[in-house]
Motif scaffolding. Structure first.
Motif, PDB file in Angstrom:
ATOM      1  N   THR A 157      -4.858  -6.982   0.486  1.00 32.34           N
ATOM      2  CA  THR A 157      -3.567  -7.197  -0.165  1.00 32.34           C
ATOM      3  C   THR A 157      -3.569  -6.665  -1.593  1.00 32.34           C
ATOM      4  N   VAL A 158      -4.686  -6.804  -2.282  1.00 34.64           N
ATOM      5  CA  VAL A 158      -4.799  -6.225  -3.626  1.00 34.64           C
ATOM      6  C   VAL A 158      -4.703  -4.703  -3.543  1.00 34.64           C
ATOM      7  N   LEU A 159      -5.282  -4.107  -2.513  1.00 33.73           N
ATOM      8  CA  LEU A 159      -5.166  -2.663  -2.329  1.00 33.73           C
ATOM      9  C   LEU A 159      -3.716  -2.254  -2.067  1.00 33.73           C
ATOM     10  N   LEU A 160      -2.972  -3.065  -1.309  1.00 32.71           N
ATOM     11  CA  LEU A 160      -1.558  -2.769  -1.081  1.00 32.71           C
ATOM     12  C   LEU A 160      -0.781  -2.819  -2.398  1.00 32.71           C
ATOM     13  N   GLY A 161      -1.072  -3.810  -3.220  1.00 31.00           N
ATOM     14  CA  GLY A 161      -0.445  -3.876  -4.543  1.00 31.00           C
ATOM     15  C   GLY A 161      -0.850  -2.695  -5.405  1.00 31.00           C
ATOM     16  N   GLY A 162      -2.109  -2.292  -5.297  1.00 31.34           N
ATOM     17  CA  GLY A 162      -2.582  -1.125  -6.027  1.00 31.34           C
ATOM     18  C   GLY A 162      -1.882   0.153  -5.581  1.00 31.34           C
ATOM     19  N   ALA A 163      -1.574   0.247  -4.291  1.00 29.28           N
ATOM     20  CA  ALA A 163      -0.842   1.411  -3.782  1.00 29.28           C
ATOM     21  C   ALA A 163       0.551   1.467  -4.401  1.00 29.28           C
ATOM     22  N   VAL A 172      -4.097   4.875   0.502  1.00 31.21           N
ATOM     23  CA  VAL A 172      -4.507   3.591  -0.067  1.00 31.21           C
ATOM     24  C   VAL A 172      -3.962   2.437   0.783  1.00 31.21           C
ATOM     25  N   VAL A 173      -2.734   2.581   1.279  1.00 27.89           N
ATOM     26  CA  VAL A 173      -2.145   1.553   2.150  1.00 27.89           C
ATOM     27  C   VAL A 173      -2.969   1.407   3.426  1.00 27.89           C
ATOM     28  N   VAL A 174      -3.378   2.519   4.019  1.00 25.19           N
ATOM     29  CA  VAL A 174      -4.167   2.463   5.251  1.00 25.19           C
ATOM     30  C   VAL A 174      -5.494   1.756   5.006  1.00 25.19           C
ATOM     31  N   VAL A 175      -6.157   2.067   3.895  1.00 25.30           N
ATOM     32  CA  VAL A 175      -7.416   1.388   3.568  1.00 25.30           C
ATOM     33  C   VAL A 175      -7.168  -0.109   3.394  1.00 25.30           C
ATOM     34  N   GLY A 176      -6.087  -0.469   2.733  1.00 23.64           N
ATOM     35  CA  GLY A 176      -5.754  -1.888   2.568  1.00 23.64           C
ATOM     36  C   GLY A 176      -5.506  -2.583   3.898  1.00 23.64           C
ATOM     37  N   LEU A 177      -4.796  -1.927   4.796  1.00 23.17           N
ATOM     38  CA  LEU A 177      -4.525  -2.523   6.105  1.00 23.17           C
ATOM     39  C   LEU A 177      -5.797  -2.655   6.937  1.00 23.17           C
ATOM     40  N   VAL A 178      -6.703  -1.698   6.802  1.00 20.69           N
ATOM     41  CA  VAL A 178      -7.991  -1.803   7.501  1.00 20.69           C
ATOM     42  C   VAL A 178      -8.766  -3.005   6.977  1.00 20.69           C
ATOM     43  N   ARG A 179      -8.779  -3.199   5.652  1.00 24.14           N
ATOM     44  CA  ARG A 179      -9.485  -4.353   5.084  1.00 24.14           C
ATOM     45  C   ARG A 179      -8.859  -5.675   5.545  1.00 24.14           C
ATOM     46  N   ILE A 180      -7.533  -5.707   5.648  1.00 25.62           N
ATOM     47  CA  ILE A 180      -6.867  -6.908   6.151  1.00 25.62           C
ATOM     48  C   ILE A 180      -7.270  -7.157   7.603  1.00 25.62           C
ATOM     49  N   ALA A 181      -7.300  -6.107   8.407  1.00 22.72           N
ATOM     50  CA  ALA A 181      -7.686  -6.241   9.819  1.00 22.72           C
ATOM     51  C   ALA A 181      -9.137  -6.696   9.968  1.00 22.72           C
ATOM     52  N   PHE A 217       2.871  11.094  -1.871  1.00 21.38           N
ATOM     53  CA  PHE A 217       3.155  10.108  -0.827  1.00 21.38           C
ATOM     54  C   PHE A 217       1.938   9.921   0.073  1.00 21.38           C
ATOM     55  N   LEU A 218       1.260  11.010   0.433  1.00 20.25           N
ATOM     56  CA  LEU A 218       0.076  10.906   1.285  1.00 20.25           C
ATOM     57  C   LEU A 218      -1.048  10.160   0.585  1.00 20.25           C
ATOM     58  N   LEU A 219      -1.160  10.331  -0.716  1.00 13.86           N
ATOM     59  CA  LEU A 219      -2.169   9.611  -1.485  1.00 13.86           C
ATOM     60  C   LEU A 219      -1.887   8.104  -1.466  1.00 13.86           C
ATOM     61  N   LEU A 273       1.356   0.232  -7.350  1.00 11.05           N
ATOM     62  CA  LEU A 273       1.164   0.624  -8.750  1.00 11.05           C
ATOM     63  C   LEU A 273       0.860   2.117  -8.865  1.00 11.05           C
ATOM     64  N   LEU A 274       0.113   2.640  -7.909  1.00 12.40           N
ATOM     65  CA  LEU A 274      -0.144   4.081  -7.877  1.00 12.40           C
ATOM     66  C   LEU A 274       1.155   4.853  -7.684  1.00 12.40           C
ATOM     67  N   ALA A 275       2.008   4.361  -6.802  1.00 15.83           N
ATOM     68  CA  ALA A 275       3.311   5.002  -6.582  1.00 15.83           C
ATOM     69  C   ALA A 275       4.138   4.972  -7.871  1.00 15.83           C
ATOM     70  N   ALA A 276       4.093   3.861  -8.594  1.00 17.50           N
ATOM     71  CA  ALA A 276       4.831   3.767  -9.862  1.00 17.50           C
ATOM     72  C   ALA A 276       4.290   4.769 -10.872  1.00 17.50           C
ATOM     73  N   LEU A 277       2.981   4.888 -10.959  1.00 22.10           N
ATOM     74  CA  LEU A 277       2.377   5.826 -11.895  1.00 22.10           C
ATOM     75  C   LEU A 277       2.734   7.275 -11.539  1.00 22.10           C
ATOM     76  N   LEU A 278       2.619   7.602 -10.264  1.00 21.98           N
ATOM     77  CA  LEU A 278       2.952   8.963  -9.831  1.00 21.98           C
ATOM     78  C   LEU A 278       4.424   9.274 -10.074  1.00 21.98           C
ATOM     79  N   ARG A 279       5.275   8.300  -9.816  1.00 22.60           N
ATOM     80  CA  ARG A 279       6.719   8.513 -10.021  1.00 22.60           C
ATOM     81  C   ARG A 279       7.032   8.694 -11.498  1.00 22.60           C
ATOM     82  N   ALA A 280       6.306   7.981 -12.354  1.00 25.04           N
ATOM     83  CA  ALA A 280       6.544   8.099 -13.795  1.00 25.04           C
ATOM     84  C   ALA A 280       6.060   9.436 -14.342  1.00 25.04           C
ATOM     85  N   LEU A 281       4.982   9.965 -13.783  1.00 26.25           N
ATOM     86  CA  LEU A 281       4.378  11.174 -14.330  1.00 26.25           C
ATOM     87  C   LEU A 281       4.893  12.469 -13.727  1.00 26.25           C
TER      88      LEU A 281
END
Length: 88
Positions: free
Chosen positions: A30-36, A13-22, A7-9, A38-46
């Protein structure tokens, strides 16, 4: 605390995305938020549920489907928007 590492990982990524938006790089952020998502989906699957921490909300299949689907949708919208006041 160790079980919350996934979750912290994702949150990092969400924080970095929000900084880029700001910083007015809204498309990259926004692409980083989507990537976060996808990362959550990958972590949940594994990871097993006891090691997934707060990334595990529902059943594994539902989590992976929703995180992955929303991540792809957010990235697709961010990458296909044309024109407007936010154009870079």
């Amino acid at each position: 605390m160790r079980s919350q590492f996934p979750f912290l990982l994702v949150l990092a990524v969400v924080v970095v995305g929000l900084v880029r938006i700001a910083q007015y790089y809204w498309r990259e952020g926004t692409v980083l938020l989507g990537g976060a998502l996808l990362l959550a989906a990958l972590l949940r699957a594994l990871l097993p549920a006891d090691r997934a921490g707060l990334v595990a909300i529902r059943g594994r299949g539902v989590d992976v489907l929703l995180y992955g689907g929303l991540g792809v949708a957010v990235m697709a919208v961010a990458l296909t928007i044309q024109g407007g006041p936010l154009t870079q």
